[in-house]
Scaffold this active site. Structure first.
Site, PDB file in Angstrom:
ATOM      1  N   GLU A   1       0.821  -1.208   0.000  1.00  0.00           N
ATOM      2  CA  GLU A   1       0.000   0.000   0.000  1.00  0.00           C
ATOM      3  C   GLU A   1       0.861   1.267   0.000  1.00  0.00           C
ATOM      4  O   GLU A   1       1.832   1.370   0.740  1.00  0.00           O
ATOM      5  CB  GLU A   1      -0.906  -0.007   1.235  1.00  0.00           C
ATOM      6  CG  GLU A   1      -1.876   1.163   1.296  1.00  0.00           C
ATOM      7  CD  GLU A   1      -2.717   1.177   2.561  1.00  0.00           C
ATOM      8  OE1 GLU A   1      -3.742   1.867   2.569  1.00  0.00           O
ATOM      9  OE2 GLU A   1      -2.345   0.495   3.538  1.00  0.00           O
TER      10      GLU A   1
ATOM     11  N   LYS B   1     -10.120   2.673  -2.098  1.00  0.00           N
ATOM     12  CA  LYS B   1     -10.299   2.107  -0.760  1.00  0.00           C
ATOM     13  C   LYS B   1     -11.612   2.577  -0.143  1.00  0.00           C
ATOM     14  O   LYS B   1     -11.886   3.785  -0.069  1.00  0.00           O
ATOM     15  CB  LYS B   1      -9.110   2.516   0.118  1.00  0.00           C
ATOM     16  CG  LYS B   1      -9.059   1.876   1.493  1.00  0.00           C
ATOM     17  CD  LYS B   1      -7.755   2.247   2.172  1.00  0.00           C
ATOM     18  CE  LYS B   1      -7.593   1.620   3.538  1.00  0.00           C
ATOM     19  NZ  LYS B   1      -6.288   1.963   4.153  1.00  0.00           N
TER      20      LYS B   1
ATOM     21  N   CYS C   1      -5.852  -2.783   2.408  1.00  0.00           N
ATOM     22  CA  CYS C   1      -5.548  -2.711   3.832  1.00  0.00           C
ATOM     23  C   CYS C   1      -6.766  -2.817   4.755  1.00  0.00           C
ATOM     24  O   CYS C   1      -7.255  -3.913   4.988  1.00  0.00           O
ATOM     25  CB  CYS C   1      -4.750  -1.447   4.131  1.00  0.00           C
ATOM     26  SG  CYS C   1      -3.850  -1.519   5.710  1.00  0.00           S
TER      27      CYS C   1
END
Length: 294
Positions: free
Chosen positions: A43, A116, A153
């Protein structure tokens, strides 16, 4: 058997963006020359993990998609004839930014992107200051090596995200990641957190009958504010099979450049043994969209 060779880079990052990109380029090139067909990066790999502080100047690290980094990694994918999963700080418009994974096809084109969706806000992980939650939904990205369920994540803690990718035909779940230890926690607590991180994604593999790839960064990154002792990223990048079996797990204290082969057809067999999708009670799940049931 449908074999896919997956390469990943578990690297430390520095404040020198150009040097980070140089090392990434060298690592990607090496993995491709060793036979990797799909290469997954960690990431926000171009820079330090800047979310340890709320600092307006850090928005200067963002760039448009497409932009300079997509040009660079796209050209690399085309030259090496590999599929690359990159993770970028996207400047969508003035004052509007996303944490965005970009997938490059072997011809260098952008196969798709994912913004995300789940954004944390914890000490040393002040991501809500920087990132607007994604608005592209949970949709797999089709590539020449398969249909990739790319998440990022904090998304890895949510079974709903993995399930929605699986229900749309994802063949692999992929999680670029930046997560590490809080120095004030005891060694036992640190290990519990690391094992929980691994376990929850292995659970997504089992529940959906899909392999999982998680790539984390490594090394210590100081807190510019001095309010904490910084983050010691715990590495431990791994590839798990569709029964949650660990096919490979990297160390927690050093860089690694690794290729892992998986059999994409094995998921079909596993789902025949464990037909979880068949037995879902979709008629009884309406409350799942509620925040809490009082």
């Amino acid at each position: 058997m449908k074999e896919l060779k997956i390469g990943f880079l578990q690297l430390h990052n520095t404040a020198d963006v150009a040097n980070n990109i140089k090392r990434l380029t060298e690592g990607i090139t090496d993995l491709a020359q060793r036979g990797a067909e799909l290469i997954v990066l960690q990431e926000l790999h171009n820079s330090l993990y800047f979310c340890q502080v709320e600092e307006v100047g850090n928005f200067d690290l963002a760039e448009p998609v497409p932009g300079p980094s997509t040009d660079h990694y796209g050209a690399l994918a085309r030259e090496l004839k590999v599929v690359i999963v990159a993770s970028l700080f996207e400047r969508r418009a003035p004052g509007l930014y996303h944490n965005t994974a970009v997938v490059f096809e072997k011809d260098g084109s952008i196969a798709g992107k994912y913004r995300k969706m789940h954004i944390p806000d914890d000490p040393a992980y002040y991501e809500k200051f920087y990132f607007t939650p994604g608005d592209l939904g949970f949709h797999p990205i089709d590539t020449s090596v398969g249909r990739l369920g790319v998440l990022v994540c904090w998304d890895q803690w949510y079974p709903e995200a993995a399930r929605l990718m699986a229900l749309q035909g994802a063949e692999i779940l992929i999680y670029p990641t930046a997560i590490g230890y809080e120095s004030s926690d005891s060694s036992d607590e640190q290990q519990r957190q690391r094992e929980a991180w691994t376990t929850v994604m292995r659970g997504h593999a089992v529940a959906n009958g899909l392999p999982v790839v998680a790539v984390n960064r490594i090394g210590h990154e100081p807190d510019p504010s001095g309010q904490t002792n910084g983050i010691q990223f715990w590495g431990s990048s791994f590839v798990a099979g569709p029964q949650g079996e660990l096919l490979y797990r990297a160390c927690d204290d050093d860089e690694e450049s690794t290729i892992v082969s998986i059999d994409l057809h094995h998921s079909e067999q596993v789902r025949r043994w464990w037909p979880f999708l068949r037995d879902r009670r979709i008629d009884k799940y309406t409350d799942i969209t509620r925040r809490f049931i009082d």
